[in-house]
Design a protein around this motif. Structure first.
Motif, short mmCIF file in Angstrom:
data_model
loop_
_atom_site.label_atom_id
_atom_site.label_comp_id
_atom_site.label_asym_id
_atom_site.label_seq_id
_atom_site.Cartn_x
_atom_site.Cartn_y
_atom_site.Cartn_z
N ASP A 143 -24.42 -27.03 67.61
CA ASP A 143 -25.60 -27.62 66.98
C ASP A 143 -26.83 -27.47 67.87
N VAL A 144 -26.66 -27.71 69.17
CA VAL A 144 -27.79 -27.56 70.09
C VAL A 144 -28.30 -26.13 70.09
N GLU A 145 -27.38 -25.17 70.11
CA GLU A 145 -27.78 -23.76 70.10
C GLU A 145 -28.47 -23.40 68.78
N GLU A 146 -27.95 -23.91 67.67
CA GLU A 146 -28.57 -23.61 66.38
C GLU A 146 -29.97 -24.20 66.29
N MET A 147 -30.14 -25.43 66.74
CA MET A 147 -31.46 -26.06 66.71
C MET A 147 -32.45 -25.28 67.58
N ARG A 148 -31.99 -24.81 68.74
CA ARG A 148 -32.87 -24.04 69.62
C ARG A 148 -33.31 -22.75 68.96
N ARG A 156 -33.51 -35.60 75.71
CA ARG A 156 -33.20 -35.24 74.33
C ARG A 156 -32.76 -36.46 73.53
N GLN A 157 -31.95 -37.29 74.17
CA GLN A 157 -31.49 -38.50 73.50
C GLN A 157 -32.65 -39.44 73.21
N ALA A 201 -30.34 -34.35 79.24
CA ALA A 201 -29.61 -35.08 78.21
C ALA A 201 -30.31 -36.38 77.85
N ALA A 256 -21.11 -30.14 68.88
CA ALA A 256 -22.34 -30.54 69.57
C ALA A 256 -22.97 -29.35 70.27
N VAL A 257 -22.16 -28.52 70.94
CA VAL A 257 -22.67 -27.34 71.62
C VAL A 257 -23.28 -26.36 70.62
N ARG A 291 -35.80 -23.57 66.16
CA ARG A 291 -37.09 -23.94 66.73
C ARG A 291 -37.83 -22.73 67.24
#
Length: 532
Positions: free
Chosen positions: A515-520, A257-258, A254, A512-513, A523
């Protein structure tokens, strides 16, 4: 209210310039500089100026630290000799050549050397933005050069200013001591601060506290170094390079990433603001020119710019051949840089904010109380050199790269594939032991084994570049279906919030959960690797 208006204006210019740069395929710094020059015609903005202390004490540590963190220490080691030579010898030669040219134009030797020291170093920010599409080795050399040469320029600048105002003496022992203190002290302090930062991060579990410590590190390194008259620039660079090696072993996911999100945004905003403010400062320098007429000063800009560019070209086409005469080892022959790559490196000699900060830092008076000779001309010529190198060379850079036809750098992709494949193989091999240590049930163990086996099959299929492989089709279908499912989940959660069945706080946690999965997934899709 002018401060708030400037903030809003800078934000608008940054967005507009980057959109235009994307639309017309022009490097963003070029449009940002031009925007700054045009904004200088607005009477209300003529009060806006760029304090040199802001650049040297706030902007510079942030930018240098991020550039150091994202540089390849392995490539720096492999190319240490050209980096050191370009960041020391080339800087001194450039400063001396500019001083000679400026003196021939009627400027005294002291102010001429001040001007030479100001325009001698390349700018790490400009190099990082304008040369990022080059092969990794070329980018590393250019970035490392621009990170280190500021320290050399600051020593030459301090000597030139000190001698001119009557505070310094030019003797070989004194000059040698200044360089030793600058380089040795800067690197040592950077290493100590980095060690302290690593130890502190080991005991911080909160991502916010961890990143607060990280933000403080470059400023601490710069402050301690400058306090003992060592190079704050080299302290920050050394600290950043050491932290880049140690940081992956300390802290949590965390926090990392921040930190990446924060530094990316902060450096983007600072870099863009600097380019706009440099353009504004060019207008101010032209208006404040008093010691010489504008035409004469413009000629000086052209001459000094030609000297700066010419010395860089001459150095890159003489020094390597002299080195080759001395070092005939086979491993050095394999690492020789071709002429086309050296032309690109010569074209990438951009000047930027550090040069302007040095020019603006010239004291207003001598020890005698008399005005510092030709100070306004130094600021004007420095601004002109920055504008020409960034705009002209920045616009020429893409054409030069296309002309050079450098081979496409596949090393990063190959190493990424190697790391992912080896990691997946090791996980499959260690899975029985890990499952036994954690007392994991057979069903869960089989599920993890299947996921890793599928990922490994995809990696091997991708390495074969067979687009019709079942593993590749599986990855594409999985990514598309999972993204569609995430969008559906997001719509459902938003609907529950709109119906007031869940609170906004709940929405933010779930979003937030997702969004993280979508970004992964995005990518992974861009990189050609299967999401897991």
């Amino acid at each position: 209210m002018l401060g708030l208006e400037v903030v809003v204006l800078l934000g608008g210019v940054l967005v507009a310039a980057h959109l235009a740069a994307w639309r017309f395929r022009i490097a963003p710094p070029v449009l940002l500089l031009v925007s700054g020059v045009l904004l200088g015609f607005v009477p209300a903005l003529r009060e806006v100026f760029l304090p040199p202390k802001i650049v040297l004490l706030i902007f510079l540590p942030v930018l240098l630290y991020w550039e150091s963190l994202t540089s390849s220490l392995r490539e720096i080691r492999n190319n240490l000799r050209p980096i050191v030579l370009m960041s020391t010898t080339l800087v001194v030669l450039t400063a001396g050549a500019v001083a000679a040219a400026a003196h021939a134009l009627g400027i005294g030797w002291g102010p001429a050397w001040v001007l030479g020291a100001a325009v001698a170093p390349t700018d790490a920010t400009a190099v990082g933005v304008l040369a990022r599409r080059l092969p990794r080795r070329n980018v590393t050399i250019l970035r490392a050069e621009s990170l280190i040469n500021d320290g050399t320029a600051l020593v030459v600048y301090g000597l030139a200013v000190g001698i001119t105002v009557g505070e310094e003496s030019l003797t070989p022992p004194h000059v040698g001591w200044l360089f030793l203190l600058s380089y040795g002290g800067g690197v040592l302090i950077g290493a100590v601060v980095a060690w302290c930062g690593v130890q502190l991060r080991r005991h911080l579990g909160d991502p916010l506290l961890e990143n607060t410590a990280i933000i403080t590190v470059p400023f601490a390194a710069y402050l301690v170094a400058e306090t003992v008259d060592a190079s704050g620039v080299l302290a920050v660079v050394a600290c950043g390079l050491i932290m880049s090696q140690a940081a992956p072993r300390v802290g949590g996911a965390a926090g990392r990433r921040q930190a990446e999100a924060f530094w990316s945004l902060a450096t983007f905003l600072i870099t863009g603001a600097l380019f706009v403010l440099v353009g504004l400062e060019a207008q101010t320098a032209a208006r404040q020119l008093t010691s010489t007429d504008l035409a004469t000063a413009a000629i000086a800009v052209g001459v000094v710019t030609a000297v700066v560019i010419g010395v860089r070209f001459a150095y890159l086409f003489t020094a390597p051949y002299l080195v080759r005469l001395v070092d005939r080892r086979s491993q050095q022959r394999e690492r020789r840089i071709p002429a086309t790559a050296r032309i690109i490196s010569a074209t990438a000699g951009f000047r930027g904010a550090i040069s302007l900060a040095l020019a603006l830092s010239v004291p207003a008076t001598l020890d005698s109380g008399q005005p510092f000779p030709d100070r306004d001309a130094i600021v004007f010529v420095t601004c002109g050199v920055i504008l020409i190198t960034l705009i002209v060379q920045g616009l020429a850079m893409p054409a030069v790269v296309r002309w050079a036809r450098l081979p496409h750098d596949e090393a990063v992709i190959e190493e990424l594939h190697l790391a992912q494949t080896r990691a997946s193989e090791e996980v499959l091999e260690a899975l029985p032991r890990l499952a036994a240590e954690l007392d994991t049930g057979p069903a869960v163990t089989d599920r993890v084994r299947e996921e890793n086996a599928q990922h490994l099959a995809f990696l091997r299929a991708h390495a074969g570049e067979t687009n019709d492989d079942p593993a590749l089709r599986h990855a594409e279908q999985y990514t598309a279906l999972r993204l569609a499912a995430i969008e559906h989940e997001r719509s459902t959660v938003l609907g529950l919030r709109d119906e007031q069945r869940i609170d906004d706080a709940v929405l933010r946690q779930l979003q937030a959960v997702l969004d993280v999965e979508e970004m992964r997934l995005h990518r992974s899709d861009r990189g050609g690797h299967e999401p897991r």
